[in-house]
Design a protein around this motif. Structure first.
Motif, PDB file in Angstrom:
ATOM      1  N   GLN A 110      29.973  -1.276  27.062  1.00  0.00           N
ATOM      2  CA  GLN A 110      29.637   0.104  27.388  1.00  0.00           C
ATOM      3  C   GLN A 110      30.758   1.024  26.916  1.00  0.00           C
ATOM      4  OE1 GLN A 110      28.335   0.688  31.392  1.00  0.00           O
ATOM      5  NE2 GLN A 110      27.980   2.876  31.140  1.00  0.00           N
ATOM      6  N   LYS A 111      30.406   1.872  25.943  1.00  0.00           N
ATOM      7  CA  LYS A 111      31.337   2.854  25.404  1.00  0.00           C
ATOM      8  C   LYS A 111      30.653   4.221  25.435  1.00  0.00           C
ATOM      9  CE  LYS A 111      31.609   0.439  21.613  1.00  0.00           C
ATOM     10  NZ  LYS A 111      31.953   0.005  20.231  1.00  0.00           N
ATOM     11  N   TYR A 112      31.441   5.245  25.129  1.00  0.00           N
ATOM     12  CA  TYR A 112      30.892   6.601  25.157  1.00  0.00           C
ATOM     13  C   TYR A 112      29.841   6.748  24.060  1.00  0.00           C
ATOM     14  CZ  TYR A 112      30.689  11.659  25.595  1.00  0.00           C
ATOM     15  OH  TYR A 112      30.245  12.945  25.798  1.00  0.00           O
ATOM     16  N   ILE A 113      28.670   7.256  24.428  1.00  0.00           N
ATOM     17  CA  ILE A 113      27.555   7.440  23.505  1.00  0.00           C
ATOM     18  C   ILE A 113      27.350   8.936  23.269  1.00  0.00           C
ATOM     19  CG2 ILE A 113      25.076   7.103  23.135  1.00  0.00           C
ATOM     20  CD1 ILE A 113      25.261   4.626  24.947  1.00  0.00           C
ATOM     21  N   GLU A 200      28.866  11.446  33.659  1.00  0.00           N
ATOM     22  CA  GLU A 200      28.904  10.003  33.889  1.00  0.00           C
ATOM     23  C   GLU A 200      27.517   9.392  34.022  1.00  0.00           C
ATOM     24  OE1 GLU A 200      30.804   6.776  37.095  1.00  0.00           O
ATOM     25  OE2 GLU A 200      31.252   8.911  37.265  1.00  0.00           O
ATOM     26  N   ILE A 201      26.633  10.067  34.734  1.00  0.00           N
ATOM     27  CA  ILE A 201      25.286   9.536  34.934  1.00  0.00           C
ATOM     28  C   ILE A 201      24.518   9.493  33.617  1.00  0.00           C
ATOM     29  CG2 ILE A 201      23.082   9.864  36.112  1.00  0.00           C
ATOM     30  CD1 ILE A 201      25.348   8.930  37.921  1.00  0.00           C
ATOM     31  N   ALA A 202      24.652  10.533  32.801  1.00  0.00           N
ATOM     32  CA  ALA A 202      23.977  10.557  31.499  1.00  0.00           C
ATOM     33  C   ALA A 202      24.432   9.383  30.638  1.00  0.00           C
ATOM     34  CB  ALA A 202      24.248  11.879  30.793  1.00  0.00           C
ATOM     35  N   GLN A 203      25.727   9.080  30.670  1.00  0.00           N
ATOM     36  CA  GLN A 203      26.247   7.954  29.895  1.00  0.00           C
ATOM     37  C   GLN A 203      25.691   6.627  30.399  1.00  0.00           C
ATOM     38  OE1 GLN A 203      28.273   7.867  27.058  1.00  0.00           O
ATOM     39  NE2 GLN A 203      27.716  10.045  27.032  1.00  0.00           N
ATOM     40  N   LYS A 204      25.590   6.479  31.715  1.00  0.00           N
ATOM     41  CA  LYS A 204      25.021   5.246  32.272  1.00  0.00           C
ATOM     42  C   LYS A 204      23.566   5.077  31.839  1.00  0.00           C
ATOM     43  CE  LYS A 204      27.769   4.605  36.490  1.00  0.00           C
ATOM     44  NZ  LYS A 204      27.722   4.543  37.967  1.00  0.00           N
ATOM     45  N   LEU A 205      22.809   6.151  31.921  1.00  0.00           N
ATOM     46  CA  LEU A 205      21.396   6.068  31.577  1.00  0.00           C
ATOM     47  C   LEU A 205      21.179   5.872  30.077  1.00  0.00           C
ATOM     48  CD1 LEU A 205      20.092   8.783  34.031  1.00  0.00           C
ATOM     49  CD2 LEU A 205      19.418   6.395  34.025  1.00  0.00           C
ATOM     50  N   ALA A 206      22.027   6.462  29.259  1.00  0.00           N
ATOM     51  CA  ALA A 206      21.931   6.246  27.812  1.00  0.00           C
ATOM     52  C   ALA A 206      22.194   4.784  27.472  1.00  0.00           C
ATOM     53  CB  ALA A 206      22.910   7.159  27.074  1.00  0.00           C
ATOM     54  N   PHE A 207      23.185   4.193  28.131  1.00  0.00           N
ATOM     55  CA  PHE A 207      23.480   2.780  27.900  1.00  0.00           C
ATOM     56  C   PHE A 207      22.328   1.909  28.400  1.00  0.00           C
ATOM     57  CE2 PHE A 207      25.747  -1.240  28.998  1.00  0.00           C
ATOM     58  CZ  PHE A 207      26.167  -1.568  27.715  1.00  0.00           C
ATOM     59  N   PHE A 208      21.782   2.248  29.556  1.00  0.00           N
ATOM     60  CA  PHE A 208      20.630   1.537  30.110  1.00  0.00           C
ATOM     61  C   PHE A 208      19.446   1.590  29.142  1.00  0.00           C
ATOM     62  CE2 PHE A 208      16.886   1.614  33.066  1.00  0.00           C
ATOM     63  CZ  PHE A 208      17.032   0.340  33.605  1.00  0.00           C
ATOM     64  N   ALA A 209      19.252   2.733  28.479  1.00  0.00           N
ATOM     65  CA  ALA A 209      18.141   2.901  27.534  1.00  0.00           C
ATOM     66  C   ALA A 209      18.219   1.923  26.370  1.00  0.00           C
ATOM     67  CB  ALA A 209      18.111   4.337  27.006  1.00  0.00           C
ATOM     68  N   LEU A 210      19.422   1.475  26.032  1.00  0.00           N
ATOM     69  CA  LEU A 210      19.553   0.496  24.951  1.00  0.00           C
ATOM     70  C   LEU A 210      18.833  -0.800  25.292  1.00  0.00           C
ATOM     71  CD1 LEU A 210      23.328   0.893  23.945  1.00  0.00           C
ATOM     72  CD2 LEU A 210      21.322   2.078  23.016  1.00  0.00           C
ATOM     73  N   GLY A 211      18.765  -1.115  26.593  1.00  0.00           N
ATOM     74  CA  GLY A 211      18.153  -2.371  27.018  1.00  0.00           C
ATOM     75  C   GLY A 211      16.707  -2.278  27.424  1.00  0.00           C
ATOM     76  N   ARG A 220       6.007  -3.113  23.802  1.00  0.00           N
ATOM     77  CA  ARG A 220       5.034  -3.198  22.711  1.00  0.00           C
ATOM     78  C   ARG A 220       5.684  -2.869  21.377  1.00  0.00           C
ATOM     79  NH1 ARG A 220       1.703  -6.446  24.020  1.00  0.00           N
ATOM     80  NH2 ARG A 220       3.586  -7.022  25.136  1.00  0.00           N
ATOM     81  N   GLY A 221       7.017  -2.718  21.360  1.00  0.00           N
ATOM     82  CA  GLY A 221       7.736  -2.460  20.119  1.00  0.00           C
ATOM     83  C   GLY A 221       8.095  -1.015  19.871  1.00  0.00           C
ATOM     84  N   PHE A 222       7.685  -0.107  20.765  1.00  0.00           N
ATOM     85  CA  PHE A 222       8.005   1.309  20.608  1.00  0.00           C
ATOM     86  C   PHE A 222       9.303   1.661  21.347  1.00  0.00           C
ATOM     87  CE2 PHE A 222       3.371   1.079  20.189  1.00  0.00           C
ATOM     88  CZ  PHE A 222       3.142   1.859  19.064  1.00  0.00           C
ATOM     89  N   SER A 223       9.829   2.849  21.045  1.00  0.00           N
ATOM     90  CA  SER A 223      10.900   3.498  21.833  1.00  0.00           C
ATOM     91  C   SER A 223      12.219   2.734  21.834  1.00  0.00           C
ATOM     92  CB  SER A 223      10.413   3.716  23.280  1.00  0.00           C
ATOM     93  OG  SER A 223       9.238   4.497  23.313  1.00  0.00           O
ATOM     94  N   TYR A 224      12.475   1.927  20.805  1.00  0.00           N
ATOM     95  CA  TYR A 224      13.741   1.212  20.655  1.00  0.00           C
ATOM     96  C   TYR A 224      14.757   2.144  20.015  1.00  0.00           C
ATOM     97  CZ  TYR A 224      16.885  -2.673  19.314  1.00  0.00           C
ATOM     98  OH  TYR A 224      17.951  -3.527  19.165  1.00  0.00           O
ATOM     99  N   VAL A 225      15.936   2.257  20.624  1.00  0.00           N
ATOM    100  CA  VAL A 225      16.949   3.196  20.142  1.00  0.00           C
ATOM    101  C   VAL A 225      18.286   2.494  19.911  1.00  0.00           C
ATOM    102  CG1 VAL A 225      15.922   5.253  21.171  1.00  0.00           C
ATOM    103  CG2 VAL A 225      17.514   3.883  22.534  1.00  0.00           C
ATOM    104  N   ASN A 226      19.049   3.041  19.001  1.00  0.00           N
ATOM    105  CA  ASN A 226      20.417   2.602  18.762  1.00  0.00           C
ATOM    106  C   ASN A 226      21.390   3.695  19.172  1.00  0.00           C
ATOM    107  OD1 ASN A 226      20.105  -0.014  17.843  1.00  0.00           O
ATOM    108  ND2 ASN A 226      19.951   0.585  15.693  1.00  0.00           N
ATOM    109  N   PRO A 227      22.631   3.327  19.523  1.00  0.00           N
ATOM    110  CA  PRO A 227      23.601   4.334  19.946  1.00  0.00           C
ATOM    111  C   PRO A 227      24.425   4.863  18.781  1.00  0.00           C
ATOM    112  CG  PRO A 227      24.504   2.157  20.292  1.00  0.00           C
ATOM    113  CD  PRO A 227      23.128   1.957  19.719  1.00  0.00           C
ATOM    114  N   ARG A 228      24.909   6.064  18.923  1.00  0.00           N
ATOM    115  CA  ARG A 228      26.006   6.579  18.091  1.00  0.00           C
ATOM    116  C   ARG A 228      27.238   6.566  18.985  1.00  0.00           C
ATOM    117  NH1 ARG A 228      25.895  10.595  14.166  1.00  0.00           N
ATOM    118  NH2 ARG A 228      24.092   9.468  13.369  1.00  0.00           N
ATOM    119  N   TRP A 229      28.060   5.532  18.800  1.00  0.00           N
ATOM    120  CA  TRP A 229      29.260   5.399  19.627  1.00  0.00           C
ATOM    121  C   TRP A 229      30.322   6.407  19.197  1.00  0.00           C
ATOM    122  CZ3 TRP A 229      27.865   2.260  23.378  1.00  0.00           C
ATOM    123  CH2 TRP A 229      27.119   1.108  23.132  1.00  0.00           C
ATOM    124  N   VAL A 230      31.175   6.785  20.120  1.00  0.00           N
ATOM    125  CA  VAL A 230      32.312   7.671  19.821  1.00  0.00           C
ATOM    126  C   VAL A 230      33.591   6.854  19.927  1.00  0.00           C
ATOM    127  CG1 VAL A 230      33.621   9.688  20.529  1.00  0.00           C
ATOM    128  CG2 VAL A 230      31.117   9.716  20.603  1.00  0.00           C
TER     129      VAL A 230
END
Length: 230
Positions: A110-113, A200-211, A220-230
């Protein structure tokens, strides 16, 4: 919070066109789940699924994935027991179109997204076929936020405020929606970049979204995202 990524190598037994690739990858993963009674029940239940995946990589520029070639599928999950099952079972699975070869697991750090960037089309469910027929961009972002917060609250059995700012901006990467055939209908999704709010909460939820995906129909294969790490 743990997010695991599984890199699965598959061998194609038949050619697959780009238009059919999501259906075939989904069938491969579904077939793996259905071989175990516990995961078959999980797969069949009408509930949030806490995993997501992308399609075959490398992308074939001519739109034809070739028989006899090896490709990679990335699957992510926040469920450790599902990660363990996928690691052992995906590599031994076979369908008409593809054969699993090897799996490799990685625990994401978990890093800053700064941004979430869609890999497969992001989908949200509205009353009409396409969200722009009834929603503003602000309302679209609100639905993404509410969907992600509800998944987080369900998984962690908590009560995060659904009004917390998660996304501070959005860029649509194409002028038209991306149409994907699913069963007997076409699903309209978006290729987007989401700017993540600086809290902080936005960062937690963004990381959660990766999974779990950032939107609907991630299993079903939709809504898969990758992060732009800082």
């Amino acid at each position: 919070m743990n997010v695991w990524q599984i890199d699965l190598k598959v061998y194609l037994l038949k050619n697959i066109s780009y238009k059919g690739i999501m259906k075939k990858v989904t069938a491969f993963i579904d077939n793996t789940l259905e071989k175990d009674e516990y995961w078959k029940k999980y797969h069949k239940e009408s509930r949030n699924k806490f995993y997501c995946y992308n399609l075959l990589y490398p992308i074939e520029k001519n739109g034809e994935y070739r028989e006899g070639s090896i490709y990679t599928i990335q699957i992510r999950t926040v469920l450790e027991e599902l990660k363990d099952y996928f690691i052992e079972s995906l590599k031994d699975n076979v369908t008409i179109e593809m054969k699993g070869l090897v799996t490799k697991e990685q625990l994401l750090k978990q890093k800053y997204i700064s941004k979430l960037i869609s890999v497969t089309p992001v989908v949200i469910k509205t009353q009409k076929l396409y969200w722009r027929d009834e929603l503003s961009i602000e309302e679209y972002l609100n639905l993404l936020r509410i969907n992600l917060t509800k998944k987080y609250n369900e998984f962690y059995k908590t009560k995060l405020d659904e009004n917390i700012e998660i996304f501070s901006g959005i860029r649509f990467k194409s002028k038209m929606p991306v149409s994907t055939k699913y069963k007997d209908i076409s699903i309209l999704g978006e290729k987007i970049e989401l700017e993540i709010a600086k809290n902080e909460i936005a960062q937690k939820l963004a990381f959660f979204a990766l999974g779990v995906g950032c939107g609907c129909m991630a299993a079903r294969g939709f809504s898969y995202v990758n992060p732009r790490w800082v």
